[in-house]
Design a protein around this motif. Structure first.
Motif, PDB file in Angstrom:
ATOM      1  N   LYS A   2       3.806 -38.439   1.771  1.00 38.05           N
ATOM      2  CA  LYS A   2       4.744 -38.976   0.785  1.00 38.05           C
ATOM      3  C   LYS A   2       5.448 -37.819   0.097  1.00 38.05           C
ATOM      4  CE  LYS A   2       3.347 -43.489  -0.276  1.00 38.05           C
ATOM      5  NZ  LYS A   2       4.166 -44.413  -0.961  1.00 38.05           N
ATOM      6  N   ILE A   3       6.719 -38.034  -0.223  1.00 42.84           N
ATOM      7  CA  ILE A   3       7.450 -37.039  -0.991  1.00 42.84           C
ATOM      8  C   ILE A   3       8.205 -37.749  -2.101  1.00 42.84           C
ATOM      9  CG2 ILE A   3       7.705 -35.469   0.953  1.00 42.84           C
ATOM     10  CD1 ILE A   3      10.704 -36.277   1.022  1.00 42.84           C
ATOM     11  N   SER A   4       8.572 -36.997  -3.090  1.00 47.08           N
ATOM     12  CA  SER A   4       9.370 -37.525  -4.189  1.00 47.08           C
ATOM     13  C   SER A   4      10.799 -37.767  -3.707  1.00 47.08           C
ATOM     14  CB  SER A   4       9.379 -36.508  -5.333  1.00 47.08           C
ATOM     15  OG  SER A   4      10.436 -36.765  -6.226  1.00 47.08           O
ATOM     16  N   ALA A   5      11.437 -38.769  -4.257  1.00 46.54           N
ATOM     17  CA  ALA A   5      12.832 -39.057  -3.923  1.00 46.54           C
ATOM     18  C   ALA A   5      13.736 -37.882  -4.279  1.00 46.54           C
ATOM     19  CB  ALA A   5      13.294 -40.318  -4.640  1.00 46.54           C
ATOM     20  N   ASN A   6      13.304 -37.049  -5.225  1.00 46.73           N
ATOM     21  CA  ASN A   6      14.097 -35.892  -5.653  1.00 46.73           C
ATOM     22  C   ASN A   6      13.779 -34.622  -4.863  1.00 46.73           C
ATOM     23  OD1 ASN A   6      15.730 -37.034  -7.733  1.00 46.73           O
ATOM     24  ND2 ASN A   6      13.877 -37.239  -8.945  1.00 46.73           N
ATOM     25  N   SER A   7      12.844 -34.711  -3.919  1.00 51.89           N
ATOM     26  CA  SER A   7      12.505 -33.559  -3.078  1.00 51.89           C
ATOM     27  C   SER A   7      13.620 -33.306  -2.071  1.00 51.89           C
ATOM     28  CB  SER A   7      11.208 -33.828  -2.314  1.00 51.89           C
ATOM     29  OG  SER A   7      10.126 -33.934  -3.189  1.00 51.89           O
ATOM     30  N   PRO A   8      13.692 -32.075  -1.549  1.00 56.44           N
ATOM     31  CA  PRO A   8      14.658 -31.826  -0.475  1.00 56.44           C
ATOM     32  C   PRO A   8      14.344 -32.730   0.723  1.00 56.44           C
ATOM     33  CG  PRO A   8      13.765 -29.762  -1.326  1.00 56.44           C
ATOM     34  CD  PRO A   8      12.959 -30.871  -1.940  1.00 56.44           C
ATOM     35  N   CYS A   9      15.389 -33.230   1.360  1.00 56.09           N
ATOM     36  CA  CYS A   9      15.191 -34.124   2.499  1.00 56.09           C
ATOM     37  C   CYS A   9      14.546 -33.365   3.658  1.00 56.09           C
ATOM     38  CB  CYS A   9      16.518 -34.725   2.939  1.00 56.09           C
ATOM     39  SG  CYS A   9      16.282 -36.072   4.124  1.00 56.09           S
ATOM     40  N   PRO A  10      13.569 -33.968   4.309  1.00 54.43           N
ATOM     41  CA  PRO A  10      12.918 -33.321   5.455  1.00 54.43           C
ATOM     42  C   PRO A  10      13.851 -33.023   6.632  1.00 54.43           C
ATOM     43  CG  PRO A  10      11.606 -35.160   4.679  1.00 54.43           C
ATOM     44  CD  PRO A  10      12.922 -35.220   3.957  1.00 54.43           C
ATOM     45  N   CYS A  11      15.043 -33.632   6.663  1.00 54.23           N
ATOM     46  CA  CYS A  11      15.968 -33.361   7.766  1.00 54.23           C
ATOM     47  C   CYS A  11      16.717 -32.044   7.571  1.00 54.23           C
ATOM     48  CB  CYS A  11      16.945 -34.522   7.963  1.00 54.23           C
ATOM     49  SG  CYS A  11      18.340 -34.538   6.820  1.00 54.23           S
ATOM     50  N   HIS A  12      16.462 -31.373   6.451  1.00 52.64           N
ATOM     51  CA  HIS A  12      17.043 -30.061   6.151  1.00 52.64           C
ATOM     52  C   HIS A  12      18.554 -30.106   5.981  1.00 52.64           C
ATOM     53  CE1 HIS A  12      13.198 -27.960   6.710  1.00 52.64           C
ATOM     54  NE2 HIS A  12      12.976 -28.923   7.586  1.00 52.64           N
ATOM     55  N   SER A  13      19.051 -31.210   5.417  1.00 49.56           N
ATOM     56  CA  SER A  13      20.490 -31.339   5.160  1.00 49.56           C
ATOM     57  C   SER A  13      20.915 -30.567   3.921  1.00 49.56           C
ATOM     58  CB  SER A  13      20.855 -32.810   4.959  1.00 49.56           C
ATOM     59  OG  SER A  13      20.223 -33.299   3.770  1.00 49.56           O
ATOM     60  N   GLY A  14      19.944 -30.224   3.067  1.00 50.03           N
ATOM     61  CA  GLY A  14      20.264 -29.582   1.797  1.00 50.03           C
ATOM     62  C   GLY A  14      20.405 -30.589   0.666  1.00 50.03           C
ATOM     63  N   LYS A  15      20.314 -31.868   0.987  1.00 47.56           N
ATOM     64  CA  LYS A  15      20.418 -32.929  -0.029  1.00 47.56           C
ATOM     65  C   LYS A  15      19.021 -33.379  -0.448  1.00 47.56           C
ATOM     66  CE  LYS A  15      24.532 -34.895   2.164  1.00 47.56           C
ATOM     67  NZ  LYS A  15      25.034 -36.092   2.857  1.00 47.56           N
ATOM     68  N   LYS A  16      18.976 -34.078  -1.576  1.00 41.54           N
ATOM     69  CA  LYS A  16      17.725 -34.696  -1.996  1.00 41.54           C
ATOM     70  C   LYS A  16      17.426 -35.864  -1.055  1.00 41.54           C
ATOM     71  CE  LYS A  16      18.143 -33.590  -6.870  1.00 41.54           C
ATOM     72  NZ  LYS A  16      18.236 -34.111  -8.237  1.00 41.54           N
ATOM     73  N   PHE A  77       1.056 -37.255  16.115  1.00 42.48           N
ATOM     74  CA  PHE A  77       2.069 -36.210  16.286  1.00 42.48           C
ATOM     75  C   PHE A  77       2.580 -35.734  14.922  1.00 42.48           C
ATOM     76  CE2 PHE A  77       6.600 -35.086  16.562  1.00 42.48           C
ATOM     77  CZ  PHE A  77       6.526 -33.976  17.377  1.00 42.48           C
ATOM     78  N   SER A  78       2.880 -36.661  14.034  1.00 37.50           N
ATOM     79  CA  SER A  78       3.415 -36.315  12.712  1.00 37.50           C
ATOM     80  C   SER A  78       2.436 -35.467  11.904  1.00 37.50           C
ATOM     81  CB  SER A  78       3.771 -37.579  11.927  1.00 37.50           C
ATOM     82  OG  SER A  78       4.847 -38.246  12.536  1.00 37.50           O
ATOM     83  N   GLN A  79       1.178 -35.826  11.961  1.00 36.49           N
ATOM     84  CA  GLN A  79       0.164 -35.119  11.186  1.00 36.49           C
ATOM     85  C   GLN A  79      -0.154 -33.745  11.772  1.00 36.49           C
ATOM     86  OE1 GLN A  79      -2.905 -38.078  11.301  1.00 36.49           O
ATOM     87  NE2 GLN A  79      -1.940 -39.324   9.710  1.00 36.49           N
ATOM     88  N   ASP A  80      -0.010 -33.586  13.078  1.00 39.40           N
ATOM     89  CA  ASP A  80      -0.359 -32.326  13.736  1.00 39.40           C
ATOM     90  C   ASP A  80       0.823 -31.376  13.918  1.00 39.40           C
ATOM     91  OD1 ASP A  80      -2.927 -33.246  13.889  1.00 39.40           O
ATOM     92  OD2 ASP A  80      -2.871 -33.695  16.028  1.00 39.40           O
ATOM     93  N   THR A  81       1.987 -31.737  13.400  1.00 41.19           N
ATOM     94  CA  THR A  81       3.190 -30.947  13.606  1.00 41.19           C
ATOM     95  C   THR A  81       3.747 -30.484  12.263  1.00 41.19           C
ATOM     96  OG1 THR A  81       3.674 -32.273  15.577  1.00 41.19           O
ATOM     97  CG2 THR A  81       5.489 -30.966  14.675  1.00 41.19           C
ATOM     98  N   VAL A  82       4.216 -29.249  12.234  1.00 41.04           N
ATOM     99  CA  VAL A  82       4.880 -28.702  11.055  1.00 41.04           C
ATOM    100  C   VAL A  82       6.387 -28.767  11.315  1.00 41.04           C
ATOM    101  CG1 VAL A  82       5.163 -26.689   9.574  1.00 41.04           C
ATOM    102  CG2 VAL A  82       2.934 -27.174  10.608  1.00 41.04           C
ATOM    103  N   PHE A  83       7.097 -29.510  10.503  1.00 39.10           N
ATOM    104  CA  PHE A  83       8.534 -29.722  10.670  1.00 39.10           C
ATOM    105  C   PHE A  83       9.278 -28.737   9.771  1.00 39.10           C
ATOM    106  CE2 PHE A  83       6.367 -33.517  11.892  1.00 39.10           C
ATOM    107  CZ  PHE A  83       7.053 -33.965  13.013  1.00 39.10           C
ATOM    108  N   GLU A  84       9.729 -27.630  10.360  1.00 37.06           N
ATOM    109  CA  GLU A  84      10.285 -26.533   9.568  1.00 37.06           C
ATOM    110  C   GLU A  84      11.801 -26.459   9.558  1.00 37.06           C
ATOM    111  OE1 GLU A  84       8.325 -23.105  11.181  1.00 37.06           O
ATOM    112  OE2 GLU A  84       6.606 -23.387   9.845  1.00 37.06           O
ATOM    113  N   GLY A  85      12.474 -27.143  10.461  1.00 37.80           N
ATOM    114  CA  GLY A  85      13.926 -27.046  10.467  1.00 37.80           C
ATOM    115  C   GLY A  85      14.564 -27.892  11.544  1.00 37.80           C
TER     116      GLY A  85
END
Length: 133
Positions: A2-16, A77-85
């Protein structure tokens, strides 16, 4: 995850997250295949298996009626992978078929894929992917 709605988006768009992928994860339909690709990347990063299943075309080799097993595999897969960019390399738009070539930084691994998306009943779905050199 879970992440906060105000966190950076995991898709790395630069948006919240709340201004980027969250509305789609909550039900808004992505208007383009490239947007669907970004939201699927975020969904994997966040462990949103139901979203991945919902946005996968029935022709996809991973598609199965055994939703419980499919969901378990996605979560593993989601739990075992680090999504960095995520980097979008090319987007070829079409009326009912589109292609998105991207590179994803997944921990110590960089994955490059050319994804094929098909539009069915007004919704883009991930159909398949190939791994170009």
């Amino acid at each position: 995850m879970k992440i906060s709605a105000n966190s950076p988006c995991p898709c790395h768009s630069g948006k919240k997250y709340k201004q980027c992928c969250q509305p789609y994860h909550k039900g808004t339909v992505p208007a383009t295949a490239v947007l669907l690709m970004r939201t699927r990347y975020s969904a994997y990063a966040l462990g949103l298996a139901d979203y991945i299943i919902k946005t996968t075309h029935p022709n996809n080799p991973d598609f199965t009626e055994d939703r419980a097993d499919w969901k378990k595999n996605i979560l593993h897969f989601s739990q075992d992978t680090v999504f960095e960019g995520l980097k979008i390399i090319e987007f070829i738009d079409g009326e009912n078929e589109a292609f998105v070539t991207f590179e994803a930084a997944l921990g110590n691994y960089a994955m490059k894929e050319k994804s094929r998306f098909l539009k069915e009943n007004g919704r883009w779905l991930y159909e398949s992917g190939e791994f170009p050199q």
